[in-house]
Structure formats: C-alpha cells, structure tokens
Design an enzyme around this catalytic site. Structure first.
Site, PDB file in Angstrom:
ATOM      1  CG  ASP A 174       5.734   3.785   0.932  1.00  0.00           C
ATOM      2  OD1 ASP A 174       6.002   4.520   1.913  1.00  0.00           O
ATOM      3  OD2 ASP A 174       4.576   3.592   0.527  1.00  0.00           O
ATOM      4  CE1 TYR A 213      -3.689   2.509   0.570  1.00  0.00           C
ATOM      5  CE2 TYR A 213      -2.417   3.281   2.454  1.00  0.00           C
ATOM      6  CZ  TYR A 213      -3.466   3.448   1.567  1.00  0.00           C
ATOM      7  OH  TYR A 213      -4.281   4.550   1.670  1.00  0.00           O
ATOM      8  CE  LYS A 228       0.801   4.951   8.302  1.00  0.00           C
ATOM      9  NZ  LYS A 228       0.881   4.233   7.059  1.00  0.00           N
TER      10      LYS A 228
END
Ligand code: PLP
Length: 440
Positions: free
Chosen positions: A249, A154, A277
């Site tokens: 990522d 994702y 995050k």
C-alpha cells in the site's frame, strides 16, 4: 525570513471558530474526515482559505508553514504552476464523459514507467477504493478468503481494514468500528509490524487460507515507522512460499520516497501496489495495479467486479499526469527533499537533546515524525509509549507560531519541494520555543 508573520500577537481564529460552530450543526463532528478535527490535541480545527508553495492562509488571514501538505499529495508545494495550467486547460473540454479518454492511457503508461512492478493498472477515486479493490482482486485470483494486515497500518476505511490492533494473528479479529460485522473481521488477521516470528506463526497457522498480505512498506499511519533491515525481503519470500499476493500500500509512499515509491527505495517487487495521494496532484485519484496475470481478473477482462462513474476523470488525470511527469523529469528533487528533511529531523533531535528530552525522531526521505518518547519506535506498541498530552501542548504552541503540524501524534509529517533552508530555520526556531513551552 521577512515574509514570516509570527501570529503570536493578535492571533485570532474567530472566523474559523464561527465556521466550526456552524459546521457542527450540519456535518458529523464538523469535519468531512476525522483526522481534521483537533480532538487529539485540543482546540478547534483551522479553516483554510488558500495556499501557495510552503504556506497556508486561513480564513482569519493567519499564515502557516505547512507540514501536512494535504496529508501527502502536495509534494511540489501548494498550487504549483505546472499542475494548475494542466487543470485549467482540461476544464475547457468538459469535466467528465463517462467514456474513455486519451489521458487515461497516458496516465497508465506513466504509472507503469515509474513503478515497473505494475504491469496493468486501474484508476479509482481514492486510496480507500484502491485498497478495497486490491484485496477483492487478490481474493478472486487466489480463491482464498483471509487477508493479513499489520497493527498500526492504515489502508483506508474499508470494512476489512478496520480491525483492532493487538488481537493477535491466531485469534480472530474483532472490529475496530461499530458497523463492521464480526463476519468481516474474522477474515482479517493482524500481527505486529517488524515482527517476523509473529508473522511466520500466523501464516503457518492459516496455511492455504490467506489471499493477501497488505502493508505500508514504510508506515506513515502510526507516525513514521521504517521497516527493519531484511524485513521487506523476508515478507517477499514468505508470500512467494505460501502463494500469497503481496500488496504494497503505497498510497502515502508512492512517488514520494522515490519516483517508484518504497519498492524502488528498498528494491522489492510486490505482486500488487495501491496508489493515491500524490498520484492525483491534489485531485481525488487512486489506483491499483500489479502483475498482469492478477490484474487480468478485473472486469471486464475477468470476473472480479470493480467500477466507477468518475474513475479516470479528465480533470483528475490532467492534474495527476502533470504532477507525475514533473516528478519523473526531476529525479534530483528526491535528493534535495531527503537533504532538507534530514536537516529538519537532525535539528529537531538536537533541540530535544539540548532540552533534556530524549525524544525519538524517525525519518525516511521526505517523511518524518517526532515521537514524544525515549524508546525507539518500531511498531504500534512502541509508538504508543508517546506522551500525547505533551504532544498536544507542543502542537498548539507550534500552531500559534505559524507552524501547521498534523493534529495527532500518530501521523507522519510531509515535506514538499517548496521547503527552503530559510524555512527550516524558521521551523527550528519555533520548534525550540514550542518544546520549551510544552514542557515548561
Ligand atoms: C491515506 C491512505 C489511504 C486511504 O486513502 P484515501 O484517499 O484517504 O481513501 C490508504 N492507505 C494509506 C497507506 C494511506 O496513507
């Protein structure tokens, strides 16, 4: 253990349920991000009121030991003093200027120190923005159109990333979501994770057309799946050979698996890295960066346009700098996170075996997943052999015992530095009872 209020008796979610009923009238599905809805596990989402350390308190006053930690950012547990103080000091000087600030420079310097493959970095407001921008830059830099991603990885909700798994690299991608055009989908190739022959075939078939290969170096978004021995070095070699920009990522793994993320842990130098995050300490922050010759294509240094009214926001950078500085100055906490998460993973594995459930528990550092399958989980296909019905029963049983897990099988769980051995004991007790209940 005295502070542990098992909410099994008189457990009520009346206020949460009332809020959810209201929310559904005004917000699609009642939530502002789909993973928060409990659709995969049954029941209604729990509305939160406050949190401190390892504990969440909901609007009905129930307490939960938190294994989501805001889906990763709260690596120091909730409301750590160092971050709160930095934010409190920063808000006195206005919440936004739309002009450069000293903290943006400090934040860039700090990111470069911690993630040395990053020579220049741009701050954005979310992980999605970071990945969308990174592939635009890779396309601008290479002059190529296609990107390659892996099934089950994702990368946020950018159009290019919402492409169906399983379509295979040699056929054209088909959109995973209405609203993503066939034109966009055509430029995204997908192959299974941990499968080098499939990747080699896809790259050979698309030689000279692939701008970027993007992946989660340790996957958190199909549940926790680790790269097999030699996989990441092979990806690095292939990208160098084909002139493809390798993008790690690390929105989830950055500053979590090591100070320098998965690339430090596995000793691989990607061309670009995306972050999110943890980088914001709980505030909306993302970043993308990498080799200087690539990043100098970004406007206003270069011609690839990317901008943001609130990018580098003074409050967000205050929170981010405070959290990152703490991590940088306390390298020992990664060993401790690893030790305590290993205890959790080993304990869970042992409980499953005692109960005759041969479930797969994957763990890397402070991330883990319990897959309700006896198969080793190395990619999306094996992850999908999980018994999601049994997982749903387990999830609800844990929730009622005050353990807050991610409300879906295909998510990683996160451990923070607020987790103690006593709390692990509480978790393991609840795990044993809940596994039994889920298979009763
Ligand atoms: C969460 C996540 C994103 C998206 O970040 P948002 O801040 O939710 O937009 C991208 N990539 C990975 C690996 C993620 O885990």
């Amino acid at each position: 253990m005295s502070n542990y209020a098992l909410p099994t008796t008189n457990y009520s979610l009346a206020t949460s349920d009332a809020l959810f009923t209201r929310a559904k009238h005004h917000i699609p599905g009642g939530v502002n991000s789909p993973v928060r809805a409990f659709r995969a596990v049954g029941g209604h989402p729990v509305f939160m009121q406050s949190a401190k350390g390892a504990w969440l308190t909901d609007v009905d006053g129930n307490r939960y030991l938190d294994f989501i930690n805001s889906w990763g950012p709260m690596i120091l547990g909730h409301a750590p003093e160092v971050v709160l103080q930095a934010v409190q000091a920063a808000i006195q000087n206005s919440l936004s200027f739309g002009a450069p600030t000293q903290r943006e420079v400090e934040m860039a310097e700090l990111i470069k120190q911690m993630v040395p493959s990053i020579e220049k970095v741009r701050l954005v407001n979310s992980g999605t923005e970071a990945t969308m921008s990174a592939i635009r830059v890779a396309r601008g830099y290479t002059g190529r159109s296609k990107i390659l991603k892996f099934e089950g990885c994702y990368h946020g909700h950018g159009d290019s990333f919402l492409i169906a798994a399983g379509s295979g690299a040699l056929t054209l991608g088909t959109p995973d979501s209405p609203g993503v055009t066939a034109g966009v989908a055509q430029d995204t190739l997908t192959v299974p994770y941990n499968n080098l022959p499939a990747l080699e075939q896809a790259l050979a078939a698309n030689e000279g057309q692939v701008a970027a290969l993007i992946l989660e170096p340790v996957v958190g978004n199909m549940g926790l799946v680790a790269p097999q021995e030699g996989y990441l070095p092979a990806l690095r070699d292939l990208c160098t050979r084909y002139g493809i920009v390798l993008i790690f990522d690390e929105v989830m793994t950055g500053f979590r698996l090591a100070r320098g993320g998965a690339q430090e842990l596995y000793g691989i130098r990607p061309d670009m890295t995306t972050l999110g995050k943890i980088i914001g300490g709980g505030m909306p922050v993302g970043a993308y960066g990498g080799r200087q010759d690539i990043m100098d294509n970004v406007a206003p240094a270069g011609k690839v346009y990317q901008a943001g009214t609130l990018s580098g926001n003074p409050i967000a950078t205050a929170a981010g700098i405070a959290q990152l500085t703490y991590l940088q100055q306390h390298p020992e906490l990664y060993d401790e996170l690893n030790r305590i998460t290993t205890r959790i993973a080993d304990g869970t594995r042992q409980i499953c075996q005692e109960l005759g459930l041969n479930y797969t528990v994957n763990q890397v550092g402070s991330m883990f997943s319990v897959f309700f399958t006896s198969q080793p989980v190395t990619d999306l296909e094996s992850a999908k052999t999980s018994d999601t019905e049994a997982f749903g029963r387990y999830f609800r049983a844990m929730l009622h015992r005050g353990i807050y897990l991610a409300p879906a099988q295909y998510e990683a769980l996160f451990v923070s530095t607020a987790m103690t051995d006593d709390l692990v004991d509480l978790y393991l007790t609840a795990c044993r009872e809940s596994m039994r209940e889920a298979h009763g």
